[in-house]
Design a protein around this motif. Structure first.
Motif, short mmCIF file in Angstrom:
data_model
loop_
_atom_site.label_atom_id
_atom_site.label_comp_id
_atom_site.label_asym_id
_atom_site.label_seq_id
_atom_site.Cartn_x
_atom_site.Cartn_y
_atom_site.Cartn_z
N SER A 1 66.39 11.56 21.15
CA SER A 1 67.62 11.42 20.40
C SER A 1 68.43 10.32 20.56
CB SER A 1 68.25 12.84 20.26
OG SER A 1 67.40 13.85 20.06
N CYS A 2 69.10 9.94 19.27
CA CYS A 2 70.20 8.89 19.58
C CYS A 2 71.18 9.72 20.17
CB CYS A 2 70.38 8.58 18.08
SG CYS A 2 71.85 7.35 18.07
N VAL A 3 71.77 8.84 20.93
CA VAL A 3 72.97 9.49 22.00
C VAL A 3 74.17 9.27 20.88
CG1 VAL A 3 73.81 7.45 23.17
CG2 VAL A 3 73.92 9.63 24.27
N SER A 4 74.26 8.41 20.13
CA SER A 4 75.38 8.52 19.35
C SER A 4 75.48 9.47 18.01
CB SER A 4 75.52 6.99 18.52
OG SER A 4 75.78 6.28 19.54
N CYS A 5 74.48 9.40 17.36
CA CYS A 5 74.39 10.51 16.11
C CYS A 5 73.46 11.61 16.34
CB CYS A 5 74.01 9.46 14.74
SG CYS A 5 72.37 8.97 14.89
N GLY A 6 72.54 11.65 17.39
CA GLY A 6 71.57 12.74 17.50
C GLY A 6 70.40 12.89 16.74
N ALA B 1 66.35 1.25 23.74
CA ALA B 1 66.34 2.11 25.13
C ALA B 1 66.93 1.12 26.33
CB ALA B 1 65.20 2.64 25.60
N PHE B 2 67.97 1.90 27.19
CA PHE B 2 68.64 0.98 28.18
C PHE B 2 69.12 2.24 28.99
CE2 PHE B 2 71.55 1.74 24.82
CZ PHE B 2 72.82 2.03 25.48
N LYS B 3 69.71 1.42 30.23
CA LYS B 3 69.90 2.39 31.26
C LYS B 3 71.48 2.37 31.26
CE LYS B 3 66.08 1.88 34.22
NZ LYS B 3 65.73 3.00 35.15
N CYS B 4 72.23 3.53 31.73
CA CYS B 4 73.57 3.75 31.45
C CYS B 4 74.14 2.70 32.64
CB CYS B 4 74.14 5.08 31.97
SG CYS B 4 75.86 5.23 32.28
N PRO B 5 75.14 1.94 32.38
CA PRO B 5 75.72 0.83 33.32
C PRO B 5 76.33 1.60 34.56
CG PRO B 5 76.38 0.36 31.35
CD PRO B 5 75.70 1.67 31.30
N ASP B 6 76.64 2.83 34.64
CA ASP B 6 77.28 3.39 35.67
C ASP B 6 76.22 4.25 36.42
OD1 ASP B 6 79.75 2.36 35.23
OD2 ASP B 6 80.69 4.58 34.64
N CYS B 7 75.54 5.21 35.86
CA CYS B 7 74.33 6.23 36.75
C CYS B 7 73.08 5.56 36.59
CB CYS B 7 74.88 7.47 36.43
SG CYS B 7 74.37 7.97 34.69
N GLY B 8 72.69 4.98 35.53
CA GLY B 8 71.30 4.59 35.40
C GLY B 8 70.41 5.44 34.45
N VAL B 9 70.97 6.36 34.04
CA VAL B 9 70.21 7.48 33.11
C VAL B 9 69.67 6.53 31.88
CG1 VAL B 9 70.39 9.65 31.71
CG2 VAL B 9 71.25 9.60 34.02
N GLN B 10 68.63 6.77 31.36
CA GLN B 10 67.89 6.24 30.25
C GLN B 10 68.52 6.81 28.96
OE1 GLN B 10 65.59 4.00 30.77
NE2 GLN B 10 64.80 3.56 28.58
N ILE B 11 69.19 5.82 28.18
CA ILE B 11 70.02 6.26 26.83
C ILE B 11 69.29 5.54 25.62
CG2 ILE B 11 72.17 5.54 25.63
CD1 ILE B 11 73.40 5.80 28.37
N PHE B 12 69.13 6.07 24.82
CA PHE B 12 68.52 5.66 23.37
C PHE B 12 69.42 5.85 22.07
CE2 PHE B 12 64.97 7.73 25.90
CZ PHE B 12 64.04 6.81 25.83
N CYS C 1 77.50 8.42 27.73
CA CYS C 1 76.45 9.07 28.68
C CYS C 1 76.42 10.34 28.97
CB CYS C 1 76.48 8.06 30.02
SG CYS C 1 75.19 8.80 31.21
N PRO C 2 75.44 11.08 28.67
CA PRO C 2 75.27 12.51 28.83
C PRO C 2 75.52 13.19 30.06
CG PRO C 2 73.24 11.91 27.98
CD PRO C 2 74.00 10.57 28.16
N ASP C 3 75.12 12.14 31.03
CA ASP C 3 75.12 12.73 32.65
C ASP C 3 76.51 12.24 33.18
OD1 ASP C 3 72.78 13.88 32.52
OD2 ASP C 3 71.90 12.41 33.86
#
Length: 59
Positions: A11-16, A26-37, A51-53
């Motif tokens: 799911s898109c992290v912005s609109c779902g 797809a990229f990693k969160c700059p702070d924690c490294g979790v994969q974001i789409f 970031c959801p985490d």
């Protein structure tokens, strides 16, 4: 991988929306490294994401 992680991964992290088979980024969160789409529409419109985490927010 849990059901929550599987849903988040597709799911898109912005609109779902479901991003399977789309031109999503797809990229990693700059702070924690979790994969974001993010879907192409949210990227083009520079919609904010969180970031959801760890809660990191970006454009």
């Amino acid at each position: 991988m849990s059901t929550t992680d599987e849903t988040r991964a597709r799911s898109c992290v912005s609109c779902g929306i479901n991003i399977s088979g789309t031109n999503a980024a797809a990229f990693k969160c700059p702070d924690c490294g979790v994969q974001i789409f993010r879907c192409a529409k949210c990227r083009k419109q520079s919609n904010l994401y969180e970031c959801p985490d760890c809660g990191f927010t970006g454009p």
